[in-house]
Write a protein that holds these residues in place. Structure first.
Motif, PDB file in Angstrom:
ATOM      1  N   ARG A   1       0.823  -1.206   0.000  1.00  0.00           N
ATOM      2  CA  ARG A   1       0.000   0.000   0.000  1.00  0.00           C
ATOM      3  C   ARG A   1       0.859   1.259   0.000  1.00  0.00           C
ATOM      4  O   ARG A   1       0.565   2.230  -0.709  1.00  0.00           O
TER       5      ARG A   1
ATOM      6  N   GLU B   1       2.365   2.250  -3.319  1.00  0.00           N
ATOM      7  CA  GLU B   1       1.444   2.829  -4.306  1.00  0.00           C
ATOM      8  C   GLU B   1       1.361   4.354  -4.201  1.00  0.00           C
ATOM      9  O   GLU B   1       0.941   5.023  -5.140  1.00  0.00           O
TER      10      GLU B   1
ATOM     11  N   ALA C   1      -4.297   1.178   7.266  1.00  0.00           N
ATOM     12  CA  ALA C   1      -3.969   2.191   6.263  1.00  0.00           C
ATOM     13  C   ALA C   1      -2.899   3.161   6.747  1.00  0.00           C
ATOM     14  O   ALA C   1      -2.295   3.872   5.943  1.00  0.00           O
TER      15      ALA C   1
END
Length: 496
Positions: free
Chosen positions: A47, A50, A314
């Motif tokens: 993640r 990215e 996240a």
């Protein structure tokens, strides 16, 4: 037959467990918690990659760190890294060192900082349980990451390089050899580790502590053989020095059953200053063990994936850092070797007293007849070994290097320090073995033996296997037998 099981969880691996896994017939498993941490890091780093550059995943490495990898080249990038870095040289390192490396690397990945696909943990455990090894040459690392060793391991995992069996020959059954398709993005993450250096260091400090424990027992036998004084070990002498007090207490316990009147008011340093010289070696060994154990249970990769402080998945972050640098490990090992040399010099000094009639009451060199050589050669052997301890004691940290077009401008050479420590311990044990042969022979020729307790047990174990003839003969077998006794005697050291 597998005798035990060691579970790697990323948090509780010790130097002793690394040594057992490297040398004994044990089953290696990965804990559920370790797999969970690895899985979380793997998900997190993808993640992060990215939304911003991640060294080695989306960029080149070393001086190429600012070069971004084009998306159409991403699959080939990692493969190029593995191939280009698998360039070690020289003879292959010992199998036990490679096994130790695999154990440490698996444990590091289970610590959850690498971001490598957690499936590789199963492949590493399979390699250890099958007894197969990647080919790892001696030369290639300088204490800032074992890139060549782990690149070779990565090529074995993806099937480009053959695993080796116990005899360093190609593993015969390729169909069951461990395989794992490391992705291109995971290439650097897998290689960015000091696992080989730490594995060798773990073996070295375990052996070092064993040798130092045995030394106390051997010194007590020598003191008994020369009818030395026990005054230097009195509690009052060591009140201000806890480590010295520990050594002195062990000597008092070992000699507690003896009631000989000392032959001298004051003995040479080999006996009188034994706690003062031996205690620093014990402290240095323990510091080295603590240092190595701490690092094998930490995330030592660059970049490091951090999911610990994230409020939710996240929020995980990746930190570019220098945890791959093993300066602390190298310095701790350097210090341990310096202290070990001092302990070895004192062992050689005690051996000298065991050749002297004024100390033993026997003929010179414990000879059976006048003009015979007896144990004369043991001093030569001991000092030859001590010379190697002295040579290996040179601090590896005095070196440095500037690499990769100047962007990697320091190295601590902990890899060389770990290797030197193992070699120094092996040489130290030879000198200690010579002292043990001489002490046991002196007591036999005097018609004496320890009166009881652990010292009597040590003497009996040694006397049961050491030849008892005193006519001039080759003593090489005696030294080898005594060297094998070192772990046995270490276990007889009285607990604090």
């Amino acid at each position: 037959m597998v005798h035990s099981r060691i579970e790697l969880d990323g948090t509780s691996l010790t130097c002793d467990l690394v040594t057992r896994a490297a040398r004994a017939d044990v089953m290696i498993a990965i804990s559920a918690d370790g797999r969970k941490r690895a899985r979380e890091a793997w998900s997190a780093v993808r993640r992060v990659a990215e939304r911003r550059p991640v060294y080695g995943r989306t960029t080149g490495v070393g001086a190429n760190r600012a070069v971004e990898v084009e998306w159409e080249d991403a699959d080939a990038h990692g493969l190029r890294l593995m191939r280009s870095h698998a360039a070690g040289a020289g003879p292959l390192v010992r199998a036990e060192v490679v096994r130790a490396m695999l154990v440490v690397r698996a444990n590091q990945i289970a610590a959850g900082g690498s971001g490598v696909d957690p499936g590789v943990l199963t492949a590493l455990a399979d390699a250890l349980n099958l007894g197969v090894l990647p080919p790892v040459p001696v030369y290639g690392a300088i204490g800032t990451g074992d890139l060549t060793a782990l690149a070779s391991t990565a090529l074995c995992l993806i099937g480009e390089r053959s695993w080796l069996g116990h005899d360093s020959e190609t593993f015969p059954d390729a169909s069951v050899a461990p395989r794992f398709p490391l992705s291109s993005a995971d290439a650097l993450a897998f290689m960015s580790s000091n696992a080989a250096t730490l594995g060798e260091a773990a073996l070295a400090v375990t052996d070092l502590q064993t040798a130092l424990d045995a030394s106390v027992v051997v010194a007590a036998l020598s003191l008994l053989a020369v009818r030395g004084s026990r005054e230097p070990y009195a509690p009052a002498v060591h009140r201000a020095q806890p480590a010295q007090a520990e050594v002195a207490a062990a000597m008092r316990t070992l000699l507690a059953y003896e009631d000989d009147t000392p032959a001298r008011i004051q003995d040479p340093y080999g006996y009188r200053a034994f706690p003062q010289v031996h205690a620093p070696a014990m402290e240095a060994a323990r510091h080295a063990e603590t240092t190595v154990a701490r690092v094998v249970n930490s995330a030592a990769e660059n970049p490091m994936v951090d999911v610990t402080d994230a409020v939710n998945a996240a929020d995980a972050e990746v930190w570019h850092n220098g945890n791959f640098h093993t300066a602390g490990t190298g310095l701790a090992l350097d210090a341990a070797r310096l202290a070990l040399f001092q302990a070895g010099a004192l062992s050689a000094a005690r051996l000298g007293t065991l050749t002297e009639p004024s100390f033993t009451g026997l003929r010179p060199f414990q000879a059976d007849v006048e003009a015979a050589s007896g144990i004369m050669i043991l001093e030569y052997v001991a000092h030859s070994a001590l010379a190697d301890v002295r040579r290996q004691a040179a601090p590896a940290a005095l070196g440095s290097a500037v690499l990769s077009r100047g962007v990697e401008e320091h190295a601590g050479f902990a890899t060389q320090s770990a290797r030197a420590t193992g070699e120094a311990v092996a040489a130290y044990r030879i000198g200690l073995a010579c002292e043990l042969v001489a002490a046991v022979r002196a007591l036999r020729m005097q018609g004496r033996a320890p009166s009881g307790g652990p010292l009597r047990a040590a003497f009996d174990r040694a006397a049961a296997v050491l030849p008892d003839g005193v006519a001039d003969r080759p003593l090489d077998a005696d030294i080898a037998i005594a060297d094998d006794l070192v772990p046995v005697l270490a276990r007889l050291l009285p607990a604090e």
